[in-house]
Design a protein around this motif. Structure first.
Motif, PDB file in Angstrom:
ATOM      1  N   PRO A 126       0.816  -1.150  -0.118  1.00  0.00           N
ATOM      2  CA  PRO A 126       0.054  -0.079   0.011  1.00  0.00           C
ATOM      3  C   PRO A 126       0.893   1.285  -0.126  1.00  0.00           C
ATOM      4  CG  PRO A 126      -0.572  -1.438   1.914  1.00  0.00           C
ATOM      5  CD  PRO A 126       0.711  -2.203   1.058  1.00  0.00           C
ATOM      6  N   LEU A 127       2.018   1.233   0.587  1.00  0.00           N
ATOM      7  CA  LEU A 127       2.979   2.323   0.669  1.00  0.00           C
ATOM      8  C   LEU A 127       3.031   2.851  -0.806  1.00  0.00           C
ATOM      9  CD1 LEU A 127       4.859   3.991   2.687  1.00  0.00           C
ATOM     10  CD2 LEU A 127       6.697   2.419   1.735  1.00  0.00           C
ATOM     11  N   CYS A 128       3.353   2.099  -1.900  1.00  0.00           N
ATOM     12  CA  CYS A 128       3.895   2.687  -3.263  1.00  0.00           C
ATOM     13  C   CYS A 128       2.800   2.052  -4.035  1.00  0.00           C
ATOM     14  CB  CYS A 128       5.255   2.246  -3.501  1.00  0.00           C
ATOM     15  SG  CYS A 128       5.566   0.475  -3.035  1.00  0.00           S
ATOM     16  N   GLY A 129       1.916   1.303  -3.752  1.00  0.00           N
ATOM     17  CA  GLY A 129       0.796   0.833  -4.767  1.00  0.00           C
ATOM     18  C   GLY A 129       1.478  -0.091  -5.475  1.00  0.00           C
ATOM     19  N   ASP A 130       2.417  -0.958  -5.385  1.00  0.00           N
ATOM     20  CA  ASP A 130       2.867  -2.223  -5.790  1.00  0.00           C
ATOM     21  C   ASP A 130       1.672  -3.309  -5.767  1.00  0.00           C
ATOM     22  OD1 ASP A 130       5.258  -0.975  -6.596  1.00  0.00           O
ATOM     23  OD2 ASP A 130       6.267  -2.252  -5.323  1.00  0.00           O
TER      24      ASP A 130
ATOM     25  N   GLY B 165       4.619  -2.545 -10.601  1.00  0.00           N
ATOM     26  CA  GLY B 165       5.403  -2.090  -9.478  1.00  0.00           C
ATOM     27  C   GLY B 165       6.814  -1.568  -9.865  1.00  0.00           C
ATOM     28  N   CYS B 166       7.300  -1.256  -9.041  1.00  0.00           N
ATOM     29  CA  CYS B 166       8.742  -0.652  -9.173  1.00  0.00           C
ATOM     30  C   CYS B 166       9.794  -1.704  -9.739  1.00  0.00           C
ATOM     31  CB  CYS B 166       9.324  -0.134  -7.667  1.00  0.00           C
ATOM     32  SG  CYS B 166       9.661  -1.407  -6.624  1.00  0.00           S
ATOM     33  N   ALA B 167      10.690  -1.083 -10.083  1.00  0.00           N
ATOM     34  CA  ALA B 167      12.036  -2.211 -10.608  1.00  0.00           C
ATOM     35  C   ALA B 167      12.259  -3.468  -9.769  1.00  0.00           C
ATOM     36  CB  ALA B 167      13.238  -1.359 -11.244  1.00  0.00           C
ATOM     37  N   ILE B 168      12.395  -2.851  -8.356  1.00  0.00           N
ATOM     38  CA  ILE B 168      13.052  -3.961  -7.247  1.00  0.00           C
ATOM     39  C   ILE B 168      11.958  -4.999  -7.381  1.00  0.00           C
ATOM     40  CG2 ILE B 168      13.486  -4.118  -5.081  1.00  0.00           C
ATOM     41  CD1 ILE B 168      15.443  -2.635  -6.853  1.00  0.00           C
TER      42      ILE B 168
ATOM     43  N   VAL C 255      13.413   1.045   3.315  1.00  0.00           N
ATOM     44  CA  VAL C 255      11.754   1.125   2.846  1.00  0.00           C
ATOM     45  C   VAL C 255      11.732   0.445   1.460  1.00  0.00           C
ATOM     46  CG1 VAL C 255      11.878   3.515   3.799  1.00  0.00           C
ATOM     47  CG2 VAL C 255      12.515   3.242   1.480  1.00  0.00           C
ATOM     48  N   ARG C 256      12.901  -0.228   0.798  1.00  0.00           N
ATOM     49  CA  ARG C 256      12.668  -1.011  -0.108  1.00  0.00           C
ATOM     50  C   ARG C 256      12.548  -2.369  -0.011  1.00  0.00           C
ATOM     51  NH1 ARG C 256      13.165   2.255  -4.648  1.00  0.00           N
ATOM     52  NH2 ARG C 256      11.976   0.704  -5.480  1.00  0.00           N
TER      53      ARG C 256
ATOM     54  N   CYS D 221       9.530  -3.931  -1.180  1.00  0.00           N
ATOM     55  CA  CYS D 221       9.462  -4.141  -2.716  1.00  0.00           C
ATOM     56  C   CYS D 221      10.041  -5.522  -2.960  1.00  0.00           C
ATOM     57  CB  CYS D 221      10.058  -2.876  -3.257  1.00  0.00           C
ATOM     58  SG  CYS D 221       9.517  -1.384  -2.806  1.00  0.00           S
TER      59      CYS D 221
END
Lengths: 151, 421
Positions: free
Chosen positions: A38-42, A64-67, A125-126, A129
């Motif tokens: 929920p933090l970044c929408g992944d 999601g992000c690259a990670i 924080v990652r 991810c």
């Protein structure tokens, strides 16, 4: 760019992000689960086919992000053909690696290519991810009806 | 004649000249470095930094004034009470309320909305009633209403937004029915920067006899808010977004309307007489202020308001607008940058996405350059759904930001593209 950042965004991670393995939905899956950060929408949707104790096929969808995307890509490639017990053990090892809770001289050779994600431990924080796909995998194997959130 | 006019324009420009370097010296945190690089703080919509005067005011309070308020007959208690109540007058003047009775202190804008939703809901919202909000609300102005609607079997409706991130106001009249009891909306969008036409919406609402709550969490720090000119029935904001301490906020309400609302929390300070059978409540504003408040914080908020007044909201507005224009120009010069939220009237907030790169990765790489932005959904998931994106990167500016910092942001974005090329 500092060295931690170079470590985090290694070429192999960027490649998986661009051309993820096992992306899409396998039609004859018998396990599936959804994971959210929920933090970044992944958001990831994981599909598995197991035959007895063996993961015979696995795929994922989502954004999601690259990670998170490269982690999902590498994870699916790595656990395909493994037993459920092996997958659960790998989850624990992976978790140890990205949270930095294992021993310092552990090179995580058993995680093979996944060890490139070690750099994540410098970016607290990652960590979520990188581990989202794995949490979703464990939930799918338990056939947990609830969707998974890293929060 | 033309020459004279030109001269007077030049003079005006000089008069409103804003010395950002001098202002930056007021904020100790701006001197620090991040990973050895100067901090470029562009997350002001999340919270603003505190000027030295505010930080020192908190220290002074705890060192020489600390006491509980509205209770003691002793010297310190009266002193603390006076200082605390001085902020109420400062807030009243700042938003041009009629009376200090209309200024209720809370923990922040979220707390203010929850207070209001709870009290207003208990008295005025029953089964089948309707509440209208917008598609661009912060979760703080969505979830309390969803909770209320679920509990009281009421209906929540949304004013939609268009591709620029502006409200589709022509839909508002269609959404209003005789069952509509409240319209609650944000003044300035924290994710898109859109400045909503508050006066117009309030006037439409009042034409139908509907009460309005205006969420000023992102407007109060950028330009003059006059609650009487707007004719807002209720208005909320957070102290920490206007250079004051965290844990402070305000609920403004018209006195006659606040008098109609039942109290929110019960406890000390909000009572007149308590017997074992029954309690009669204190008068405004204390009726809504149960328990010991954040005394130091509220006093610090007063100092923050003084500070903002010294800088001048008009200067702030003008300078931040220059920052916005320059930053949008610099960002759009970079290939692959798309700005989400292109309303005609915008505050200095820029949400953007980089082609093929997730905002979370953007945030991490910018951070390594000392550039602090926010990456995520900004507590506005319906907006993200509206634009079909999971998240954005957001740079939000304050008057202490410089044009050079905008250049740093642009450079850092170019680095992101290099990493992902």
């Amino acid at each position: 760019m500092n060295s931690e950042l170079r470590e985090l965004y290694q070429q192999v991670i960027l490649d998986h992000n661009k051309n993820p393995k096992n992306f899409g939905k396998i039609e004859n899956h018998n396990h599936s689960s959804e994971g959210f950060n929920p933090l970044c929408g992944d958001h990831i949707h994981l599909y598995l086919h197991t035959d007895g104790d063996i993961i015979t096929d696995i795929s994922f969808e989502g954004g999601g992000c690259a990670i998170s995307k490269s982690s999902a890509s590498m994870m699916t490639a790595f656990v395909k053909g493994k037993t459920l017990a092996e997958a659960n053990h790998l989850f624990e090892r992976f978790h140890e690696m990205v949270t930095g809770t294992g021993s310092d001289d552990d090179a995580y050779e058993d995680l093979d290519k996944l060890a490139v994600l070690q750099g994540v431990k410098e970016f607290p924080v990652r960590v979520k991810c990188a581990s989202l796909a794995w949490h979703t995998l464990v939930a799918a194997l338990k056939n947990s009806p609830e969707s998974i959130s890293t929060e | 004649m033309i020459n004279n006019l030109k001269e007077s324009l030049v003079e005006e420009k000089v008069n409103t000249f804003f010395n950002v370097e001098a202002v930056r010296k007021d904020f100790p945190i701006l001197e620090r470095t991040i990973y050895g690089k100067p901090l470029v703080y562009l997350d002001n919509a999340a919270t603003t930094h505190k000027p030295k005067v505010v930080i020192e005011r908190l220290k002074e309070y705890y060192e020489s004034e600390n006491s509980n308020i509205h209770r003691g007959v002793h010297y310190l208690s009266q002193l603390a009470t006076n200082k605390f109540e001085e902020t109420r007058e400062k807030v009243r003047k700042f938003i041009n309320a009629s009376s200090v009775k209309e200024i209720i202190f809370t923990k922040g804008a979220t707390d203010s909305i929850n207070l209001f939703a709870s009290s207003f809901g208990r008295k005025f919202i029953s089964e089948g009633d309707e509440i209208i909000i917008t598609q661009m609300e912060h979760h703080a102005n969505i979830v309390p209403w969803q909770m209320l609607c679920e509990a009281n079997k009421a209906v929540l409706k949304y004013i939609p937004i268009d591709d620029n991130g502006e409200l589709i106001l022509s839909d508002l009249e269609k959404l209003i029915t005789p069952k509509t009891k409240l319209i609650s909306f944000l003044h300035v969008s924290n994710s898109l920067g859109t400045i909503n036409p508050a006066k117009e919406i309030i006037s439409i609402a009042h034409k139908h006899g509907i009460k309005v709550l205006l969420d000023g969490a992102q407007s109060i720090q950028h330009s003059k808010v006059d609650v009487r000119d707007l004719d807002a029935d209720f208005f909320v904001f957070s102290g920490h977004k206007i250079y004051g301490p965290t844990g402070t906020g305000v609920l403004y309400g018209k006195e006659s309307l606040l008098n109609e609302l039942p109290p929110y929390q019960g406890g000390g300070d909000m009572i007149r007489v308590v017997t074992m059978e029954k309690t009669s409540y204190n008068e405004l504003p204390y009726k809504f202020e149960a328990g010991t408040p954040n005394i130091a914080g509220i006093i610090g908020l007063g100092t923050a308001i003084d500070y903002v007044n010294t800088i001048g909201l008009e200067n702030i507005s003008n300078y931040e607008h220059e920052l916005l224009v320059y930053a949008e120009k610099k960002l759009l010069e970079i290939e692959g940058v798309k700005i989400i939220g292109t309303a005609k009237n915008k505050a200095a907030v820029i949400s953007f996405v980089l082609e093929g790169i997730h905002p979370h990765d953007v945030g991490t790489i910018l951070d390594s350059e000392g550039v602090a932005i926010r990456a995520g959904h900004h507590c506005t998931q319906p907006i993200m759904q509206r634009f079909g994106i999971p998240a954005t990167a957001r740079a939000s500016f304050s008057f202490y930001n410089t044009m050079e910092e905008v250049d740093q942001l642009a450079l850092a974005i170019k680095k992101v593209f290099e990493v992902f090329k």
